[in-house]
Design an enzyme around this catalytic site. Structure first.
Site, short mmCIF file in Angstrom:
data_model
loop_
_atom_site.label_atom_id
_atom_site.label_comp_id
_atom_site.label_asym_id
_atom_site.label_seq_id
_atom_site.Cartn_x
_atom_site.Cartn_y
_atom_site.Cartn_z
N ASP A 7 45.68 -46.45 -80.07
CA ASP A 7 45.04 -47.88 -80.58
C ASP A 7 43.45 -47.48 -80.19
O ASP A 7 43.19 -46.38 -79.53
CB ASP A 7 45.48 -49.00 -80.24
CG ASP A 7 45.55 -49.20 -78.73
OD1 ASP A 7 45.05 -48.45 -77.98
OD2 ASP A 7 46.13 -50.44 -78.35
N CYS A 64 47.72 -45.97 -75.58
CA CYS A 64 47.08 -47.31 -75.68
C CYS A 64 46.47 -47.69 -74.29
O CYS A 64 46.24 -46.71 -73.47
CB CYS A 64 48.04 -48.22 -76.08
SG CYS A 64 49.52 -48.76 -74.99
N THR A 66 47.76 -49.62 -71.79
CA THR A 66 48.93 -49.20 -70.66
C THR A 66 49.79 -48.33 -71.11
O THR A 66 50.63 -47.80 -70.32
CB THR A 66 49.53 -50.68 -70.52
OG1 THR A 66 50.08 -50.95 -71.87
CG2 THR A 66 48.32 -51.71 -70.05
N HIS A 97 66.31 -35.47 -67.98
CA HIS A 97 67.50 -36.40 -68.13
C HIS A 97 67.48 -37.24 -69.39
O HIS A 97 68.49 -37.75 -69.75
CB HIS A 97 67.33 -37.18 -67.06
CG HIS A 97 67.92 -36.57 -65.87
ND1 HIS A 97 67.89 -37.09 -64.37
CD2 HIS A 97 67.93 -35.07 -65.53
CE1 HIS A 97 68.19 -36.15 -63.38
NE2 HIS A 97 68.23 -35.06 -64.16
N HIS A 132 74.11 -35.69 -69.00
CA HIS A 132 72.86 -36.57 -69.59
C HIS A 132 72.85 -36.88 -71.22
O HIS A 132 72.49 -37.68 -71.84
CB HIS A 132 71.44 -35.93 -69.29
CG HIS A 132 71.25 -35.78 -67.61
ND1 HIS A 132 71.22 -36.95 -67.14
CD2 HIS A 132 71.23 -34.81 -66.79
CE1 HIS A 132 71.23 -36.55 -65.74
NE2 HIS A 132 71.19 -35.47 -65.48
C1 RB5 Z 1 44.74 -53.43 -76.13
O1 RB5 Z 1 43.97 -54.17 -75.52
C2 RB5 Z 1 45.82 -53.38 -75.24
O2 RB5 Z 1 46.52 -54.71 -75.14
C3 RB5 Z 1 46.69 -52.10 -75.78
O3 RB5 Z 1 46.00 -50.92 -75.84
C4 RB5 Z 1 47.79 -51.88 -74.99
O4 RB5 Z 1 47.71 -51.67 -73.72
C5 RB5 Z 1 49.10 -52.84 -75.30
O5 RB5 Z 1 50.17 -52.59 -74.61
#
Ligand code: RB5
Length: 147
Positions: A7, A64, A66, A97, A132
């Site tokens: 994203d 993304c 996180t 695993h 596994h």
């Molecule tokens: C975008 O701001 C952020 O929410 C997205 O990149 C991601 O971290 C969501 O899990």
């Protein structure tokens, strides 16, 4: 073939990763996004995930902010085992695993050096099978309503 998508939160890191993939002659298919304009992660995650379950691609990388949103969305697709990793122990063991088929990265969590280390480990570690296999078969049973 490696599928890759992100994203807006992951686009800068993805562009650096794409350069590394080209430098290392690793074939990929880029499912976007390719701008910093805000975009929801689920539609990208599902494209990458379905490219793997259809057999078009073997494994995937989703980036993304996180890595978590991408993993939550990708794991809704039957047959996908998407793992968020931020250290090489996790990347190694999710292959050994869990036979993870998508690596999710958080661009706001790690830098390029760690991302490359994780991708290298993810692409070069083989599933151990054995006990596994039985464990990931149980994940499939949940998907099939058998557990
Ligand atoms: C975008 O701001 C952020 O929410 C997205 O990149 C991601 O971290 C969501 O899990």
């Amino acid at each position: 073939m490696l599928a890759i998508g992100c994203d807006h939160g992951g686009v800068a890191l993805k562009n650096q990763v794409l350069q590394w993939l080209r430098d290392n002659n690793i074939e990929y298919k880029d499912f976007g996004t390719n701008t910093e304009e805000s975009i929801n992660y689920a539609p990208i995650a599902v494209k990458v995930a379905r490219s793997i379950t259809s057999g078009e691609c073997d494994r995937g990388i989703l980036i993304c902010g996180t890595g978590i949103g991408m993993s939550l969305a990708a794991n809704k697709v039957k047959g996908i085992r998407a793992a968020v990793c931020s250290n090489s122990f996790e990347a190694r063991y999710t292959r050994l695993h869990n036979d993870a088929n998508i690596l999710c990265l958080g661009a706001r969590v790690i830098g390029l050096g760690v991302a490359i280390d994780l991708i290298y480990t993810f692409l070069n570690t083989h599933f151990e099978g054995g006990r596994h296999q039985e464990r990931i078969d149980e994940i499939a049973k949940i998907e099939n309503g058998e557990m």
